[in-house]
Write a protein that holds these residues in place. Structure first.
Motif, PDB file in Angstrom:
ATOM      1  N   TYR A 240       0.835  -1.212   0.000  1.00 62.10           N
ATOM      2  CA  TYR A 240       0.000   0.000   0.000  1.00 62.10           C
ATOM      3  C   TYR A 240       0.863   1.254   0.000  1.00 62.10           C
ATOM      4  CZ  TYR A 240      -3.487   3.426   1.648  1.00 62.10           C
ATOM      5  OH  TYR A 240      -4.311   4.526   1.764  1.00 62.10           O
ATOM      6  N   ARG A 241       1.970   1.226   0.730  1.00 59.88           N
ATOM      7  CA  ARG A 241       2.844   2.402   0.826  1.00 59.88           C
ATOM      8  C   ARG A 241       4.075   2.285  -0.081  1.00 59.88           C
ATOM      9  NH1 ARG A 241       4.406   4.369   6.567  1.00 59.88           N
ATOM     10  NH2 ARG A 241       5.113   2.230   6.894  1.00 59.88           N
ATOM     11  N   MET A 242       4.011   1.446  -1.087  1.00 60.40           N
ATOM     12  CA  MET A 242       5.167   1.269  -1.955  1.00 60.40           C
ATOM     13  C   MET A 242       5.637   2.592  -2.586  1.00 60.40           C
ATOM     14  SD  MET A 242       5.648  -1.273  -5.210  1.00 60.40           S
ATOM     15  CE  MET A 242       7.187  -1.319  -6.120  1.00 60.40           C
ATOM     16  N   MET A 306      -8.997   8.006   0.529  1.00 60.22           N
ATOM     17  CA  MET A 306      -7.698   7.957   1.219  1.00 60.22           C
ATOM     18  C   MET A 306      -6.617   7.368   0.322  1.00 60.22           C
ATOM     19  SD  MET A 306      -8.799   6.975   5.126  1.00 60.22           S
ATOM     20  CE  MET A 306      -9.649   8.198   6.156  1.00 60.22           C
ATOM     21  N   VAL A 307      -6.974   6.389  -0.506  1.00 61.62           N
ATOM     22  CA  VAL A 307      -6.015   5.836  -1.468  1.00 61.62           C
ATOM     23  C   VAL A 307      -5.559   6.922  -2.444  1.00 61.62           C
ATOM     24  CG1 VAL A 307      -5.756   4.231  -3.400  1.00 61.62           C
ATOM     25  CG2 VAL A 307      -6.860   3.468  -1.302  1.00 61.62           C
ATOM     26  N   PHE A 340       0.170  16.360   3.586  1.00 59.72           N
ATOM     27  CA  PHE A 340      -1.222  16.348   4.035  1.00 59.72           C
ATOM     28  C   PHE A 340      -1.940  15.135   3.446  1.00 59.72           C
ATOM     29  CE2 PHE A 340      -5.708  17.327   3.638  1.00 59.72           C
ATOM     30  CZ  PHE A 340      -6.029  17.841   4.883  1.00 59.72           C
ATOM     31  N   GLY A 341      -1.726  14.898   2.145  1.00 61.57           N
ATOM     32  CA  GLY A 341      -2.341  13.736   1.508  1.00 61.57           C
ATOM     33  C   GLY A 341      -1.859  12.434   2.119  1.00 61.57           C
ATOM     34  N   TYR A 342      -0.559  12.384   2.431  1.00 58.45           N
ATOM     35  CA  TYR A 342      -0.012  11.171   3.042  1.00 58.45           C
ATOM     36  C   TYR A 342      -0.622  10.943   4.417  1.00 58.45           C
ATOM     37  CZ  TYR A 342       3.251   7.811   4.986  1.00 58.45           C
ATOM     38  OH  TYR A 342       3.794   6.698   5.586  1.00 58.45           O
ATOM     39  N   GLY A 345      -4.222   9.730   3.884  1.00 60.16           N
ATOM     40  CA  GLY A 345      -4.279   8.381   3.344  1.00 60.16           C
ATOM     41  C   GLY A 345      -3.705   7.329   4.263  1.00 60.16           C
ATOM     42  N   PHE A 346      -2.748   7.706   5.101  1.00 61.12           N
ATOM     43  CA  PHE A 346      -2.138   6.768   6.028  1.00 61.12           C
ATOM     44  C   PHE A 346      -3.135   6.293   7.081  1.00 61.12           C
ATOM     45  CE2 PHE A 346       0.823   5.910   9.693  1.00 61.12           C
ATOM     46  CZ  PHE A 346       1.418   4.789   9.136  1.00 61.12           C
TER      47      PHE A 346
END
Length: 427
Positions: A240-242, A306-307, A340-342, A345-346
């Motif tokens: 997911y966090r690749m 979130m993705v 902010f997006g990270y 989404g995290f």
């Protein structure tokens, strides 16, 4: 003899500040240090990514901490060891064996920090009643974030200002900064040695031994891999966090790399403002908003937004690599958007770890999930620098955007209860 009662305000904020600072030193400050000392991006990302290993294997030794001494003892001992490791980094920076020396002490710091995490989180549950545990959960998170701002922002700025003061003596300036942090950690060790309470429940586990714990651990592993959607769950945790795993270290190097190498050429002071302050604020605000949204409507409803949030804002680095805009305001805005997006989404990732861990062994299973979480950042980081140096910053950031498809793919296979994450309502 009556035990003195210490207010949680006297130790919870400082404990989690002490938890966050060595982590940010190992994972972020080391990048700036090695870049300024002339190490290649390939070597920087390879060596520093291995420093994730203590957090990957943390579940292996965390059960054994309960067998030896108290959690309070582990906290103060690890803080003394972390302070010594900071001193070791400071001492070896100006030497001819600076790479081997600093890496050794960063390894010591990483293992001590991971052990400190285990003891501090367990002590938090023992040192506070249920009401205060709930009340101070936001306080501990806030001071962990403040440690991140202090490390990535203020300490890097201090190193940069010392370089101006000492006429660009890079090694001497970084050495002085790390000596200062050594003094700070010794002060934290002295403070916690005095102020941490001594809960009656904080005693070594009785009636168990290493064999018993090992049997329990094997059982935990077996039950973990028998869960529904185990393959999908593990792939999600790892992939997911690749894109972020590739981006995290290289983006920092991009910001401080010289313009003739395709970087933004930020000074340590500017980097401390951009990544260590504005970026961390964006990350924190994104995380708060993500928690509020998931708490209101559940994880399933907000999963795809979130993705998108954790992947699509990465495009700001594609823009910066082509525009090479020297405006500090523009760079700040771009980093804020990405972070902010990270942060937003995290939230989906962390909630899924909780979702996957549900059941009889939820604490042990969650610990294994966090090991996969650390591994998901460690593996891409090992070769991120080599890939960037092979193709350049511009092509590298485009590759990161292409890898976002992997995040969408692994998410599409998830099956999540629509009610999970919603705040329970009283009838």
């Amino acid at each position: 003899m009556k035990q003195k009662i210490t207010s949680p305000w006297g130790w919870v904020p400082s404990l989690y500040f002490a938890e966050g600072l060595p982590y940010v030193a190992v994972m972020t400050i080391s990048l700036v240090l090695y870049k300024q000392l002339g190490l290649s991006n390939t070597d920087i990302t390879f060596y520093t990514s291995w420093l994730y290993l203590p957090w990957v294997i943390k579940p292996l030794w965390s059960p054994f901490i309960d067998l030896i001494k108290t959690k309070r003892w582990w906290i103060v001992t690890m803080e003394l060891l972390i302070g010594a490791a900071f001193g070791g980094v400071a001492f070896t920076i100006p030497t001819s064996f600076w790479l081997q020396g600093t890496l050794f002490f960063f390894w010591v710091m990483a293992f001590a920090s991971a052990t400190h995490d285990i003891a501090a989180d367990g002590f938090y549950m023992l040192g506070l009643d249920e009401h205060n545990q709930a009340w101070f959960v936001g306080i501990r998170s806030t001071f962990y974030r403040l440690a991140t701002i202090f490390g990535q922002g203020i300490l890097v700025m201090i190193a940069g200002n010392l370089q101006v003061l000492y006429r660009n003596s890079i090694s001497y300036s970084w050495s002085l900064m790390f000596y200062g942090v050594t003094g700070l950690f010794i002060a934290l060790w002295l403070w916690h040695h005095y102020v941490l309470p001594r809960p009656s429940e904080d005693v070594p586990r009785k009636g168990v031994n290493a064999h018993t714990i090992w049997v329990e651990f094997v059982n935990t592993i077996k039950t973990f891999f028998k869960k529904e959607q185990v393959l999908v769950g593990i792939l999600f945790m790892l992939l997911y966090r690749m894109p972020e795993g590739l981006l995290a270290k290289v983006s920092a190097l991009f910001l401080i790399d010289a313009s003739h190498n395709g970087g933004m050429g930020l000074s340590p002071q500017e980097y401390g403002l951009v990544q260590g302050t504005v970026g961390v604020i964006g990350l924190t605000l994104g995380g708060i908003l993500g928690g509020l949204c998931a708490g209101k409507d559940g994880l399933k409803k907000w999963l795809w937004p979130m993705v998108c949030a954790i992947t699509l804002p990465d495009i700001v680095y594609v823009y910066l690599s082509y525009a090479l805009n020297s405006s500090l305001a523009v760079i700040n805005v771009c980093v804020f958007i990405e972070q902010f997006g990270y942060g937003f989404g995290f939230t989906a990732y962390m909630l899924y770890l909780i979702y996957y861990s549900r059941g009889e062994f939820k604490t042990s299973h969650y610990a294994l999930c966090t090991a996969f979480m650390a591994l998901s950042m460690m593996i891409p980081g090992l070769f991120a620098g080599a890939l960037q140096e092979a193709v350049g910053y511009r092509a590298f950031f485009i590759i990161v955007m292409i890898c976002c498809a992997v995040t969408f793919l692994v998410t599409s296979f998830l099956k999540i209860d629509s009610e999970f994450g919603k705040k329970e309502t009283k009838s």
